[in-house]
Write a protein that holds these residues in place. Structure first.
Motif, PDB file in Angstrom:
ATOM      1  N   GLU A  38      18.277 -70.570 -17.841  1.00  0.00           N
ATOM      2  CA  GLU A  38      17.987 -69.144 -18.257  1.00  0.00           C
ATOM      3  C   GLU A  38      16.784 -69.407 -18.930  1.00  0.00           C
ATOM      4  OE1 GLU A  38      21.784 -67.532 -20.005  1.00  0.00           O
ATOM      5  OE2 GLU A  38      22.593 -67.422 -18.166  1.00  0.00           O
ATOM      6  N   SER A  39      16.122 -68.108 -18.676  1.00  0.00           N
ATOM      7  CA  SER A  39      14.831 -68.165 -19.563  1.00  0.00           C
ATOM      8  C   SER A  39      15.305 -67.506 -21.142  1.00  0.00           C
ATOM      9  CB  SER A  39      13.877 -67.257 -19.099  1.00  0.00           C
ATOM     10  OG  SER A  39      14.317 -65.845 -19.132  1.00  0.00           O
ATOM     11  N   PRO A  40      14.438 -67.631 -22.016  1.00  0.00           N
ATOM     12  CA  PRO A  40      14.918 -66.945 -23.279  1.00  0.00           C
ATOM     13  C   PRO A  40      14.900 -65.445 -23.122  1.00  0.00           C
ATOM     14  CG  PRO A  40      12.790 -68.467 -23.536  1.00  0.00           C
ATOM     15  CD  PRO A  40      13.088 -68.591 -22.117  1.00  0.00           C
ATOM     16  N   TRP A  41      15.564 -64.868 -24.017  1.00  0.00           N
ATOM     17  CA  TRP A  41      15.796 -63.465 -24.126  1.00  0.00           C
ATOM     18  C   TRP A  41      14.413 -63.003 -24.795  1.00  0.00           C
ATOM     19  CZ3 TRP A  41      20.156 -60.305 -23.165  1.00  0.00           C
ATOM     20  CH2 TRP A  41      21.326 -60.893 -22.657  1.00  0.00           C
ATOM     21  N   VAL A  42      14.129 -62.052 -24.070  1.00  0.00           N
ATOM     22  CA  VAL A  42      12.788 -61.480 -24.413  1.00  0.00           C
ATOM     23  C   VAL A  42      12.573 -59.917 -24.323  1.00  0.00           C
ATOM     24  CG1 VAL A  42      11.276 -63.438 -24.223  1.00  0.00           C
ATOM     25  CG2 VAL A  42      11.547 -61.714 -22.278  1.00  0.00           C
ATOM     26  N   ARG A  43      11.704 -59.073 -24.858  1.00  0.00           N
ATOM     27  CA  ARG A  43      11.404 -57.689 -24.864  1.00  0.00           C
ATOM     28  C   ARG A  43      11.443 -57.479 -23.020  1.00  0.00           C
ATOM     29  NH1 ARG A  43       8.136 -56.333 -29.893  1.00  0.00           N
ATOM     30  NH2 ARG A  43       9.839 -56.798 -31.449  1.00  0.00           N
ATOM     31  N   VAL A  44      11.674 -56.354 -22.733  1.00  0.00           N
ATOM     32  CA  VAL A  44      11.789 -55.802 -21.515  1.00  0.00           C
ATOM     33  C   VAL A  44      10.361 -56.186 -20.855  1.00  0.00           C
ATOM     34  CG1 VAL A  44      12.220 -53.756 -19.799  1.00  0.00           C
ATOM     35  CG2 VAL A  44      13.652 -54.106 -21.522  1.00  0.00           C
ATOM     36  N   LYS A  45       9.203 -55.578 -21.269  1.00  0.00           N
ATOM     37  CA  LYS A  45       7.988 -55.804 -20.861  1.00  0.00           C
ATOM     38  C   LYS A  45       7.676 -57.100 -20.647  1.00  0.00           C
ATOM     39  CE  LYS A  45       3.267 -54.720 -21.339  1.00  0.00           C
ATOM     40  NZ  LYS A  45       2.105 -54.370 -21.949  1.00  0.00           N
ATOM     41  N   GLU A  46       8.011 -58.087 -21.451  1.00  0.00           N
ATOM     42  CA  GLU A  46       7.646 -59.453 -21.132  1.00  0.00           C
ATOM     43  C   GLU A  46       8.395 -60.076 -19.929  1.00  0.00           C
ATOM     44  OE1 GLU A  46       7.528 -63.628 -23.641  1.00  0.00           O
ATOM     45  OE2 GLU A  46       7.945 -61.877 -24.624  1.00  0.00           O
ATOM     46  N   ALA A  47       9.798 -59.747 -19.654  1.00  0.00           N
ATOM     47  CA  ALA A  47      10.764 -60.200 -18.738  1.00  0.00           C
ATOM     48  C   ALA A  47      10.138 -59.684 -17.513  1.00  0.00           C
ATOM     49  CB  ALA A  47      11.944 -59.859 -19.112  1.00  0.00           C
ATOM     50  N   GLU A  48       9.862 -58.407 -17.405  1.00  0.00           N
ATOM     51  CA  GLU A  48       9.454 -57.688 -16.102  1.00  0.00           C
ATOM     52  C   GLU A  48       8.290 -58.264 -15.700  1.00  0.00           C
ATOM     53  OE1 GLU A  48       9.745 -53.594 -16.997  1.00  0.00           O
ATOM     54  OE2 GLU A  48      11.421 -53.424 -16.401  1.00  0.00           O
ATOM     55  N   GLU A  49       7.193 -58.610 -16.610  1.00  0.00           N
ATOM     56  CA  GLU A  49       6.150 -59.504 -16.243  1.00  0.00           C
ATOM     57  C   GLU A  49       6.224 -60.850 -15.636  1.00  0.00           C
ATOM     58  OE1 GLU A  49       3.734 -59.523 -19.783  1.00  0.00           O
ATOM     59  OE2 GLU A  49       3.000 -57.537 -19.445  1.00  0.00           O
ATOM     60  N   LEU A  50       7.256 -61.620 -16.318  1.00  0.00           N
ATOM     61  CA  LEU A  50       7.875 -62.859 -15.638  1.00  0.00           C
ATOM     62  C   LEU A  50       8.449 -62.647 -14.229  1.00  0.00           C
ATOM     63  CD1 LEU A  50       8.424 -65.644 -15.828  1.00  0.00           C
ATOM     64  CD2 LEU A  50      10.505 -65.194 -17.009  1.00  0.00           C
ATOM     65  N   TRP A  51       9.113 -61.676 -14.120  1.00  0.00           N
ATOM     66  CA  TRP A  51       9.947 -61.096 -12.686  1.00  0.00           C
ATOM     67  C   TRP A  51       9.005 -61.009 -11.589  1.00  0.00           C
ATOM     68  CZ3 TRP A  51      14.498 -62.088 -11.046  1.00  0.00           C
ATOM     69  CH2 TRP A  51      14.906 -61.356 -10.016  1.00  0.00           C
ATOM     70  N   PHE A  52       7.907 -60.188 -12.122  1.00  0.00           N
ATOM     71  CA  PHE A  52       6.777 -60.015 -11.142  1.00  0.00           C
ATOM     72  C   PHE A  52       6.411 -61.131 -10.613  1.00  0.00           C
ATOM     73  CE2 PHE A  52       2.681 -59.023 -10.196  1.00  0.00           C
ATOM     74  CZ  PHE A  52       2.596 -58.028  -8.789  1.00  0.00           C
ATOM     75  N   LEU A  53       5.905 -62.025 -11.397  1.00  0.00           N
ATOM     76  CA  LEU A  53       5.264 -63.332 -11.267  1.00  0.00           C
ATOM     77  C   LEU A  53       6.128 -64.083 -10.420  1.00  0.00           C
ATOM     78  CD1 LEU A  53       3.515 -64.245 -14.804  1.00  0.00           C
ATOM     79  CD2 LEU A  53       2.354 -63.359 -12.618  1.00  0.00           C
ATOM     80  N   LEU A  54       7.274 -64.132 -10.726  1.00  0.00           N
ATOM     81  CA  LEU A  54       8.270 -64.999  -9.962  1.00  0.00           C
ATOM     82  C   LEU A  54       8.235 -64.602  -8.493  1.00  0.00           C
ATOM     83  CD1 LEU A  54      11.074 -67.022 -10.432  1.00  0.00           C
ATOM     84  CD2 LEU A  54      12.206 -64.825  -9.934  1.00  0.00           C
ATOM     85  N   LEU A  55       8.505 -63.188  -8.337  1.00  0.00           N
ATOM     86  CA  LEU A  55       8.431 -62.674  -7.046  1.00  0.00           C
ATOM     87  C   LEU A  55       7.318 -62.951  -6.279  1.00  0.00           C
ATOM     88  CD1 LEU A  55      10.295 -59.468  -7.663  1.00  0.00           C
ATOM     89  CD2 LEU A  55      11.301 -61.294  -6.760  1.00  0.00           C
ATOM     90  N   MET A  56       6.184 -63.045  -6.934  1.00  0.00           N
ATOM     91  CA  MET A  56       4.864 -63.345  -6.201  1.00  0.00           C
ATOM     92  C   MET A  56       4.450 -64.530  -5.912  1.00  0.00           C
ATOM     93  SD  MET A  56       3.496 -60.245  -5.581  1.00  0.00           S
ATOM     94  CE  MET A  56       5.113 -59.463  -5.298  1.00  0.00           C
TER      95      MET A  56
END
Length: 60
Positions: A38-56
């Motif tokens: 699991e990644s660290p718990w972060v604010r929504v914007k940071e996690a959504e950026e990570l999620w986008f990069l992961l999907l790409m």
């Protein structure tokens, strides 16, 4: 859980949210063994950026 990739693959990801924070969980299954990271718990914007990069395919 907010979003997830297909769990039909050996490795899949989940975008999880609670209390205004988010994290990404990676589950890897191989030969009956299951490893979860699991990644660290972060604010929504940071996690959504990570999620986008992961999907790409660009996350590191």
């Amino acid at each position: 859980m907010k979003e997830h990739t297909c769990c039909c693959k050996a490795t899949f990801y989940e975008l999880c949210q609670a209390g205004g924070l988010m994290f990404v969980r990676r589950t890897h299954r191989l030969g009956g063994a299951v490893v979860v990271h699991e990644s660290p718990w972060v604010r929504v914007k940071e996690a959504e950026e990570l999620w986008f990069l992961l999907l790409m395919g660009s996350a590191r």
